[in-house]
Design a protein around this motif. Structure first.
Motif, PDB file in Angstrom:
ATOM      1  N   SER A 129       0.902  -1.458  -0.196  1.00 31.13           N
ATOM      2  CA  SER A 129      -0.037  -0.103  -0.054  1.00 31.13           C
ATOM      3  C   SER A 129       0.946   1.410  -0.020  1.00 31.13           C
ATOM      4  N   ALA A 130       2.349   1.334   0.063  1.00 32.45           N
ATOM      5  CA  ALA A 130       2.950   2.251   0.046  1.00 32.45           C
ATOM      6  C   ALA A 130       2.679   3.510  -0.872  1.00 32.45           C
ATOM      7  N   HIS A 131       2.666   2.683  -2.151  1.00 30.78           N
ATOM      8  CA  HIS A 131       2.415   3.295  -3.404  1.00 30.78           C
ATOM      9  C   HIS A 131       0.964   4.257  -3.221  1.00 30.78           C
ATOM     10  N   ASP A 169      -0.551  10.559 -10.626  1.00 33.74           N
ATOM     11  CA  ASP A 169      -0.569   8.826 -10.697  1.00 33.74           C
ATOM     12  C   ASP A 169      -1.738   8.442  -9.932  1.00 33.74           C
ATOM     13  N   LEU A 170      -1.969   8.875  -8.855  1.00 33.93           N
ATOM     14  CA  LEU A 170      -3.215   8.437  -8.132  1.00 33.93           C
ATOM     15  C   LEU A 170      -3.819   9.698  -7.473  1.00 33.93           C
ATOM     16  N   SER A 171      -5.184   9.880  -8.094  1.00 34.30           N
ATOM     17  CA  SER A 171      -6.011  11.042  -7.616  1.00 34.30           C
ATOM     18  C   SER A 171      -6.959  10.568  -6.674  1.00 34.30           C
ATOM     19  N   GLN A 172      -7.577  11.721  -5.982  1.00 28.69           N
ATOM     20  CA  GLN A 172      -8.906  11.459  -5.159  1.00 28.69           C
ATOM     21  C   GLN A 172     -10.105  12.102  -5.689  1.00 28.69           C
ATOM     22  N   GLN A 173      -9.771  13.250  -6.611  1.00 27.24           N
ATOM     23  CA  GLN A 173     -10.743  13.920  -7.062  1.00 27.24           C
ATOM     24  C   GLN A 173     -12.161  13.110  -7.675  1.00 27.24           C
ATOM     25  N   GLU A 174     -11.765  12.074  -8.590  1.00 25.33           N
ATOM     26  CA  GLU A 174     -12.806  11.142  -9.319  1.00 25.33           C
ATOM     27  C   GLU A 174     -13.552  10.435  -8.121  1.00 25.33           C
ATOM     28  N   PHE A 226       1.371   0.816 -12.619  1.00 26.96           N
ATOM     29  CA  PHE A 226       2.521   0.733 -11.617  1.00 26.96           C
ATOM     30  C   PHE A 226       2.504  -0.882 -11.201  1.00 26.96           C
ATOM     31  N   SER A 227       3.709  -1.175 -10.525  1.00 28.33           N
ATOM     32  CA  SER A 227       3.711  -2.602 -10.068  1.00 28.33           C
ATOM     33  C   SER A 227       3.999  -2.474  -8.310  1.00 28.33           C
ATOM     34  N   VAL A 228       3.365  -3.534  -7.910  1.00 31.46           N
ATOM     35  CA  VAL A 228       3.701  -3.885  -6.528  1.00 31.46           C
ATOM     36  C   VAL A 228       4.300  -5.229  -6.174  1.00 31.46           C
ATOM     37  N   THR A 229       5.092  -5.302  -5.234  1.00 28.88           N
ATOM     38  CA  THR A 229       5.717  -6.632  -4.778  1.00 28.88           C
ATOM     39  C   THR A 229       4.991  -7.021  -3.132  1.00 28.88           C
ATOM     40  N   THR A 230       4.500  -8.168  -3.226  1.00 28.58           N
ATOM     41  CA  THR A 230       3.890  -8.576  -2.105  1.00 28.58           C
ATOM     42  C   THR A 230       5.052  -9.020  -0.961  1.00 28.58           C
ATOM     43  N   ARG A 231       4.449  -9.357  -0.007  1.00 24.99           N
ATOM     44  CA  ARG A 231       5.430  -9.783   1.213  1.00 24.99           C
ATOM     45  C   ARG A 231       6.061 -11.188   0.874  1.00 24.99           C
ATOM     46  N   GLU A 232       5.314 -12.092   0.022  1.00 20.19           N
ATOM     47  CA  GLU A 232       5.624 -13.390  -0.320  1.00 20.19           C
ATOM     48  C   GLU A 232       6.688 -13.304  -1.713  1.00 20.19           C
ATOM     49  N   ALA A 258       5.785   3.186   8.125  1.00 16.41           N
ATOM     50  CA  ALA A 258       5.004   4.087   8.128  1.00 16.41           C
ATOM     51  C   ALA A 258       3.664   3.725   8.072  1.00 16.41           C
ATOM     52  N   PHE A 259       3.326   2.904   7.178  1.00 20.11           N
ATOM     53  CA  PHE A 259       1.741   2.450   6.944  1.00 20.11           C
ATOM     54  C   PHE A 259       1.404   1.133   7.478  1.00 20.11           C
ATOM     55  N   SER A 260       1.883   0.813   8.559  1.00 20.62           N
ATOM     56  CA  SER A 260       1.539  -0.218   9.445  1.00 20.62           C
ATOM     57  C   SER A 260       0.109   0.179  10.091  1.00 20.62           C
ATOM     58  N   TYR A 261      -0.128   1.351  10.646  1.00 19.04           N
ATOM     59  CA  TYR A 261      -1.267   1.620  11.128  1.00 19.04           C
ATOM     60  C   TYR A 261      -1.699   2.790  10.453  1.00 19.04           C
ATOM     61  N   ILE A 262      -3.003   2.600   9.833  1.00 14.11           N
ATOM     62  CA  ILE A 262      -3.624   3.629   8.878  1.00 14.11           C
ATOM     63  C   ILE A 262      -4.965   4.034   9.262  1.00 14.11           C
ATOM     64  N   SER A 263      -5.218   4.249  10.409  1.00 14.83           N
ATOM     65  CA  SER A 263      -6.630   4.566  10.944  1.00 14.83           C
ATOM     66  C   SER A 263      -6.814   6.246  10.472  1.00 14.83           C
ATOM     67  N   PHE A 264      -5.712   6.926  10.379  1.00 16.16           N
ATOM     68  CA  PHE A 264      -5.661   8.360   9.973  1.00 16.16           C
ATOM     69  C   PHE A 264      -5.130   8.348   8.418  1.00 16.16           C
ATOM     70  N   GLY A 265      -5.138   7.272   7.589  1.00 17.71           N
ATOM     71  CA  GLY A 265      -4.602   7.259   6.306  1.00 17.71           C
ATOM     72  C   GLY A 265      -2.981   7.338   6.724  1.00 17.71           C
ATOM     73  N   GLY A 266      -2.204   8.095   5.605  1.00 13.00           N
ATOM     74  CA  GLY A 266      -1.034   8.373   5.803  1.00 13.00           C
ATOM     75  C   GLY A 266      -0.340   8.935   4.531  1.00 13.00           C
ATOM     76  N   GLY A 267       0.985   9.550   4.672  1.00 12.60           N
ATOM     77  CA  GLY A 267       1.533   9.770   3.324  1.00 12.60           C
ATOM     78  C   GLY A 267       1.040  11.217   2.840  1.00 12.60           C
ATOM     79  N   ARG A 268       1.013  11.248   1.513  1.00 12.29           N
ATOM     80  CA  ARG A 268       0.384  12.381   1.052  1.00 12.29           C
ATOM     81  C   ARG A 268      -0.906  13.270   1.411  1.00 12.29           C
ATOM     82  N   HIS A 269      -1.711  12.154   1.745  1.00 10.82           N
ATOM     83  CA  HIS A 269      -3.003  12.831   2.023  1.00 10.82           C
ATOM     84  C   HIS A 269      -3.334  12.245   3.444  1.00 10.82           C
ATOM     85  N   GLY A 270      -2.512  12.088   4.436  1.00 11.62           N
ATOM     86  CA  GLY A 270      -2.816  11.655   5.559  1.00 11.62           C
ATOM     87  C   GLY A 270      -3.539  12.713   6.437  1.00 11.62           C
ATOM     88  N   CYS A 271      -4.572  12.492   7.619  1.00 10.93           N
ATOM     89  CA  CYS A 271      -5.443  13.265   8.204  1.00 10.93           C
ATOM     90  C   CYS A 271      -4.561  14.445   8.636  1.00 10.93           C
TER      91      CYS A 271
END
Ligand code: HEM
Ligand SMILES: *[C@@H]1O[C@H](CO)[C@@H](O)[C@H](O)[C@H]1NC(C)=O
Ligand SMILES: *[C@@H]1O[C@H](CO)[C@@H](O)[C@H](O)[C@H]1NC(C)=O
Length: 489
Positions: free
Chosen positions: A91-93, A101-106, A363-369, A418-431
């Protein structure tokens, strides 16, 4: 001749093989996109796809699919592909990507008829960014300090009306107190003192005009939407009057309304009355139910866990020994035990259970596995605080209420970055309201713990999954008895 022909044949074969190998290599290194590793698409009905499962509750779907598929998969609803990115590894991306790349508006368009024109999701990102700066400035520490004094005096006033003992629905009481406090800190003295009943009735109509169906069809001509639109118009008139009378009389107040009135865009343009109204509505929608729900869960857990209840009471005694009855920003900042108890209630019950973005680039993501997935542009991407906050590889015994998991030495909220606990979101649009929310909830509980003995009468509350802001189902009956917390007790 034979030898020559043989050589020619060999050369041709070699050339052919080389060509194939080179072509393979080129396709491998240069155009890996031709072999997309797309996330699995969940089976669904024709046309509507996974709509029914989604409506039944995204969390139930995630609970079923995550163990089978891991953190990345796609759900089709109508013609939309919604790709889930569950867990900090993938979820980091989601949290960090720039707006291009990723927008909220729509995906958050459905807020536009509620917040009104010219603000937040109705404007371009460049304007929205400036409006978020207004929020940031209105929630700076120096402002929070004056909001806290208002929070504390609202709590004192409110609970002074309780008797010496009695039974109340704690959920109702905290909702009410928080709307009073929000009115005072955010909407301002005029609304709090003179227009409270009118304005809260209008906010009630705005609230009831935001239904699950409104997310898909925000302008559907139904009575709830008509009432919403009328309420929005009336609120605009009320605030236009307040704002122009403040400007006319040169009065300046300590509230968010004043901050928005005084805010200026980069080019020097001041905010309009309509924009100020819209920003205030957005602040109330972001902060009111989320905070009141969290206050109620915190109470439910404390009253069911004597061990943690005595911990927070002990902390209040220590602070009273140190600071007397004074409760202000800095005293609240010392309430670490209470902070962890609130944070843990919020981990188990984040009111915003699903966050969305619209993707404009591959974009691409890699899982824990170690599995890699390519997510094509055009997908909606989603992550879920309610699900991710209970991942067992991050939170030990994840369904257990255990505030000590954030204590020094364990710090499970940072276990996977940073994104282990996300009740307030995080990163660019964190609460932007996180400190405000904690101060408000702490102010309320500090007052309750110091002045009342409380006992939960209802069974432990269930989750109301059907609400837009997910909260507590039914009443939360509590018996109270006034007490004076004595330092030497
Ligand atoms: C317990 C209380 C609260 C919770 C759980 C909460 C949760 C969240 C979450 C999860 C987001 C991120 C949304 C996303 O990424 O799509 C967010 C954003 C936001 N919140 Fe809060 N919130 C709370 C209280 C508040 C308060 C009190 C305010 C303001 C007074 C506030 C203002 C905002 C704003 C302005 C944003 C948008 C930030 C941006 O998009 O850049 N929140 N909140
Ligand atoms: C408000 O302040 C401005 C500038 O400081 C001044 O010109 C104006 O007369 C004041 N108005 C009132 C009603 O005090
Ligand atoms: C959704 O995914 C399917 C299969 O990968 C693809 O054919 C379709 O074009 C996608 N739709 C959108 C709107 O991206």
């Amino acid at each position: 001749m034979d030898v020559f022909d043989g050589n020619k044949f060999l050369n041709t074969v070699l050339l052919l093989i080389t060509t194939i190998i080179v072509a393979k290599l080129i396709s491998y290194f240069i155009i890996p996109k031709s072999k997309k590793r797309l996330p699995l698409i969940l089976p669904g009905w024709p046309i509507i796809g996974g709509l029914l499962r989604f409506l039944k509750g995204p969390i139930f779907m995630l609970r079923e699919e995550y163990p089978k598929l891991g953190g990345v998969f796609t759900l089709k609803i109508f013609h939309k592909n919604i790709t889930f990115l569950i867990g900090p590894e993938v979820s980091a991306h989601f949290f960090k990507a720039p707006e291009t790349d990723l927008s909220q508006q729509e995906v958050y368009q459905f807020n536009v008829p509620t917040f009104g024109p010219g603000v937040v999701f109705d404007v371009d990102y460049s304007v929205r960014q400036e409006q978020f700066r207004f929020f940031t400035e209105a929630l700076r520490v120096n402002k929070l300090k004056s909001y806290v004094n208002q929070m504390v005096s609202e709590a004192e006033d409110y609970f002074s009306k309780w008797g010496s003992s009695g039974e109340v629905d704690l959920k109702y009481e905290l909702e009410h107190l928080i709307i009073l406090t929000a009115s005072r800190c955010l909407l301002g003295r005029e609304v709090r003192d003179k227009l409270f009943d009118d304005v809260s009735a209008l906010f009630h109509d705005l609230d009831n005009g935001m239904l699950p169906i409104s997310v898909l069809f925000p302008y559907l001509p139904i009575p709830a939407h008509r009432r919403r639109d009328n309420a929005r118009k009336k609120l605009a008139e009320i605030f236009a009057n307040i704002i122009s009378s403040r400007k006319g009389s040169n009065k300046s107040e300590d509230d968010m309304l004043q901050c928005f009135i005084d805010s200026k865009y980069k080019d020097g343009r001041p905010t309009t009355e309509a924009e100020v109204t819209g920003l205030l509505i957005a602040a109330l929608f972001a902060g009111q139910h989320t905070s009141s729900i969290t206050s109620t869960w915190t109470g439910a857990y404390l009253l069911c866990n004597k061990q943690y209840l005595s911990g927070v009471v002990e902390e209040q005694k220590n602070l009273m020994a140190k600071h007397g009855d004074r409760v202000d920003h800095d005293v609240l900042a010392e309430m670490d035990v209470l902070y962890r108890c609130i944070k843990e209630a919020l981990r188990l019950h984040p009111p915003l259970i699903m966050l969305l973005r619209s993707s404009h680039s591959d974009f691409s993501v890699t899982t824990r596995e170690g599995k890699e997935y390519d997510i094509p542009k055009g997908h909606i991407v989603a992550t879920s605080p309610a699900f991710a906050n209970r991942l067992p590889h991050i939170f030990n015994d994840p369904d257990k209420y255990d505030p000590d998991r954030y204590a020094v030495g364990r710090e499970e909220d940072k276990a996977a970055g940073a994104f282990s606990y996300i009740s307030f979101g995080g990163g660019r649009h964190g609460c932007l309201g996180e400190p405000f929310a904690y101060l408000q909830i702490k102010a309320i509980w500090a007052h309750l713990l110091r002045n009342f003995e409380l006992e939960l009468l209802s069974p432990f509350p269930e989750i109301d999954w059907n609400a837009m802001v997910v909260g507590v189902k039914g009443k939360v009956m509590v018996r109270y008895k006034r007490r004076e917390l004595s330092v030497n007790q």
